[in-house]
Design a protein around this motif. Structure first.
Motif, PDB file in Angstrom:
ATOM      1  N   THR A 221       0.843  -1.206   0.000  1.00 25.76           N
ATOM      2  CA  THR A 221       0.000   0.000   0.000  1.00 25.76           C
ATOM      3  C   THR A 221       0.879   1.256   0.000  1.00 25.76           C
ATOM      4  O   THR A 221       2.069   1.203   0.324  1.00 25.76           O
ATOM      5  N   VAL A 222       0.239   2.364  -0.331  1.00 27.50           N
ATOM      6  CA  VAL A 222       0.939   3.661  -0.255  1.00 27.50           C
ATOM      7  C   VAL A 222       1.416   3.889   1.188  1.00 27.50           C
ATOM      8  O   VAL A 222       2.527   4.380   1.419  1.00 27.50           O
ATOM      9  N   ALA A 223       0.599   3.485   2.165  1.00 28.08           N
ATOM     10  CA  ALA A 223       0.996   3.643   3.581  1.00 28.08           C
ATOM     11  C   ALA A 223       2.275   2.865   3.871  1.00 28.08           C
ATOM     12  O   ALA A 223       3.146   3.344   4.600  1.00 28.08           O
ATOM     13  N   ASP A 224       2.400   1.641   3.301  1.00 28.96           N
ATOM     14  CA  ASP A 224       3.620   0.841   3.524  1.00 28.96           C
ATOM     15  C   ASP A 224       4.854   1.619   3.077  1.00 28.96           C
ATOM     16  O   ASP A 224       5.884   1.621   3.764  1.00 28.96           O
ATOM     17  N   VAL A 225       4.756   2.244   1.908  1.00 30.64           N
ATOM     18  CA  VAL A 225       5.920   2.967   1.359  1.00 30.64           C
ATOM     19  C   VAL A 225       6.198   4.227   2.191  1.00 30.64           C
ATOM     20  O   VAL A 225       7.340   4.501   2.568  1.00 30.64           O
ATOM     21  N   VAL A 226       5.137   4.968   2.508  1.00 31.26           N
ATOM     22  CA  VAL A 226       5.322   6.200   3.298  1.00 31.26           C
ATOM     23  C   VAL A 226       5.969   5.862   4.638  1.00 31.26           C
ATOM     24  O   VAL A 226       6.914   6.528   5.081  1.00 31.26           O
ATOM     25  N   GLU A 227       5.494   4.786   5.277  1.00 31.62           N
ATOM     26  CA  GLU A 227       5.999   4.451   6.613  1.00 31.62           C
ATOM     27  C   GLU A 227       7.393   3.832   6.573  1.00 31.62           C
ATOM     28  O   GLU A 227       8.100   3.841   7.581  1.00 31.62           O
ATOM     29  N   ALA A 228       7.774   3.291   5.416  1.00 28.53           N
ATOM     30  CA  ALA A 228       9.143   2.790   5.280  1.00 28.53           C
ATOM     31  C   ALA A 228      10.123   3.967   5.230  1.00 28.53           C
ATOM     32  O   ALA A 228      11.222   3.905   5.786  1.00 28.53           O
ATOM     33  N   VAL A 229       9.708   5.036   4.579  1.00 27.19           N
ATOM     34  CA  VAL A 229      10.602   6.202   4.409  1.00 27.19           C
ATOM     35  C   VAL A 229      10.547   7.096   5.645  1.00 27.19           C
ATOM     36  O   VAL A 229      11.577   7.574   6.142  1.00 27.19           O
ATOM     37  N   GLU A 230       9.338   7.324   6.117  1.00 27.47           N
ATOM     38  CA  GLU A 230       9.113   8.242   7.240  1.00 27.47           C
ATOM     39  C   GLU A 230       8.660   7.386   8.418  1.00 27.47           C
ATOM     40  O   GLU A 230       7.505   6.995   8.489  1.00 27.47           O
TER      41      GLU A 230
ATOM     42  N   PRO B   3       7.010   5.743  11.260  1.00 30.61           N
ATOM     43  CA  PRO B   3       5.665   6.167  11.657  1.00 30.61           C
ATOM     44  C   PRO B   3       5.557   6.619  13.117  1.00 30.61           C
ATOM     45  O   PRO B   3       4.991   5.935  13.945  1.00 30.61           O
ATOM     46  N   SER B   4       6.105   7.775  13.400  1.00 27.11           N
ATOM     47  CA  SER B   4       5.891   8.359  14.733  1.00 27.11           C
ATOM     48  C   SER B   4       4.690   9.290  14.612  1.00 27.11           C
ATOM     49  O   SER B   4       4.401   9.793  13.525  1.00 27.11           O
TER      50      SER B   4
ATOM     51  N   MET C  48       8.361  13.606  10.572  1.00 28.13           N
ATOM     52  CA  MET C  48       7.392  14.682  10.369  1.00 28.13           C
ATOM     53  C   MET C  48       6.571  14.846  11.639  1.00 28.13           C
ATOM     54  O   MET C  48       5.942  13.892  12.096  1.00 28.13           O
ATOM     55  N   ARG C  49       6.587  16.017  12.202  1.00 25.37           N
ATOM     56  CA  ARG C  49       5.937  16.222  13.483  1.00 25.37           C
ATOM     57  C   ARG C  49       5.405  17.649  13.557  1.00 25.37           C
ATOM     58  O   ARG C  49       6.065  18.587  13.122  1.00 25.37           O
ATOM     59  N   LEU C  50       4.218  17.797  14.102  1.00 25.07           N
ATOM     60  CA  LEU C  50       3.675  19.136  14.315  1.00 25.07           C
ATOM     61  C   LEU C  50       4.477  19.837  15.401  1.00 25.07           C
ATOM     62  O   LEU C  50       4.908  19.193  16.358  1.00 25.07           O
ATOM     63  N   PRO C  51       4.660  21.154  15.305  1.00 27.84           N
ATOM     64  CA  PRO C  51       5.398  21.863  16.351  1.00 27.84           C
ATOM     65  C   PRO C  51       4.640  21.817  17.673  1.00 27.84           C
ATOM     66  O   PRO C  51       3.408  21.724  17.694  1.00 27.84           O
ATOM     67  N   GLU C  52       5.371  21.885  18.789  1.00 33.33           N
ATOM     68  CA  GLU C  52       4.730  21.806  20.110  1.00 33.33           C
ATOM     69  C   GLU C  52       3.759  22.974  20.332  1.00 33.33           C
ATOM     70  O   GLU C  52       2.844  22.868  21.148  1.00 33.33           O
ATOM     71  N   GLY C  53       3.954  24.047  19.552  1.00 26.41           N
ATOM     72  CA  GLY C  53       3.039  25.186  19.662  1.00 26.41           C
ATOM     73  C   GLY C  53       1.596  24.795  19.364  1.00 26.41           C
ATOM     74  O   GLY C  53       0.666  25.442  19.855  1.00 26.41           O
ATOM     75  N   VAL C  54       1.394  23.741  18.579  1.00 32.56           N
ATOM     76  CA  VAL C  54       0.023  23.298  18.291  1.00 32.56           C
ATOM     77  C   VAL C  54      -0.648  22.824  19.580  1.00 32.56           C
ATOM     78  O   VAL C  54      -1.786  23.188  19.885  1.00 32.56           O
ATOM     79  N   GLU C  55       0.074  22.037  20.366  1.00 29.80           N
ATOM     80  CA  GLU C  55      -0.484  21.548  21.638  1.00 29.80           C
ATOM     81  C   GLU C  55      -0.768  22.733  22.573  1.00 29.80           C
ATOM     82  O   GLU C  55      -1.840  22.832  23.169  1.00 29.80           O
TER      83      GLU C  55
END
Lengths: 160, 160
Positions: free
Chosen positions: A75-84, A86-87, B1-8
């Protein structure tokens, strides 16, 4: 907040390896050439996709990268999460537990309403990414795109 | 990729200003105190929310920040987009127009399938954020949270 450009490259390369899956493996050099990308950086990215189990790599004169799974199983999610990795997009730092009238840890066993909304939104994002496979992308590209790639592949020597 | 803490921080402060909306404006100092946040940075963030039309600011001894709109008219998406300028998470750089067999600009008037999926996912994320208002968050917090804030507010001098 922006996804790294490697996400775009990885998705396009996975698409290309799907179109090319009936021929020899494609080396990073050829993938970089097709998209006008820097070969060294792309090679690292492709190895990341190998570690994630999406691609397989072989060495030697006919070596290169191939899909490790059927394109309908990537899936597209698999590829996105491999690169980025998944935090979460939103990190809750529990500021409700600070200040002059803090909530206790005990009272915060459930995430606060703000964290819940942010989490729900992120799940909606990932669900959309998980709803499309690379096979779907190739199908949606139409025969023109596939013919264009196939013509280019036909110009390559078999071990390229 | 993470939103800045300012969002919280911005979401929690908007929540607090909703609970406190029947009293005087609250200065950045008090909001920073309540959440244990750095005052100077928080003051800048609050001014960003004023520029976005979500808060209003008054100066003087009883000055501070208040909601500029009804809390039912401020969505989580409004606050997130005030802090994090709403640029796309995914940037398509049109790599399909590069390389030895590029697509022409003419052929690329429509976004490619990859960009379409990424855009759909992002819209799903923003739609979830837009589906909840600050009034919803306060309601979901329950009376305990509101009582906790109200008790603290009652300890403050009226011009604080």
């Amino acid at each position: 907040m922006r996804l790294p450009e490697g996400v775009e490259w990885a998705l396009h390369c996975t698409w290309l390896l799907t179109v090319a899956r009936d021929r020899d493996a494609l080396p990073a050099r050829r993938l970089a050439e097709f998209y006008g990308l820097p070969e060294a950086y792309l090679a690292k990215l492709l190895k990341t996709l190998v570690r994630a189990g999406l691609l397989s790599a072989t060495s030697g004169p006919r070596g290169g990268f191939r899909l490790a799974r059927a394109p309908g199983d990537i899936t597209v999610a698999d590829v996105v999460e491999a690169v980025e990795v998944p935090s979460p997009l939103f990190h809750c730092t529990e500021i409700r537990q600070r200040g002059p009238v803090p909530l206790t840890g005990e009272a915060c066993r459930r995430p606060c309403g703000i964290a819940q909304v942010m989490d729900r939104a992120e799940r909606a994002w990932r669900q959309e990414l998980a709803a499309t496979t690379i096979a779907d992308l190739v199908e949606a590209s139409g025969s023109g795109a596939v013919t264009r790639v196939s013509s280019w592949l036909a110009t390559l020597p078999r071990a390229s």
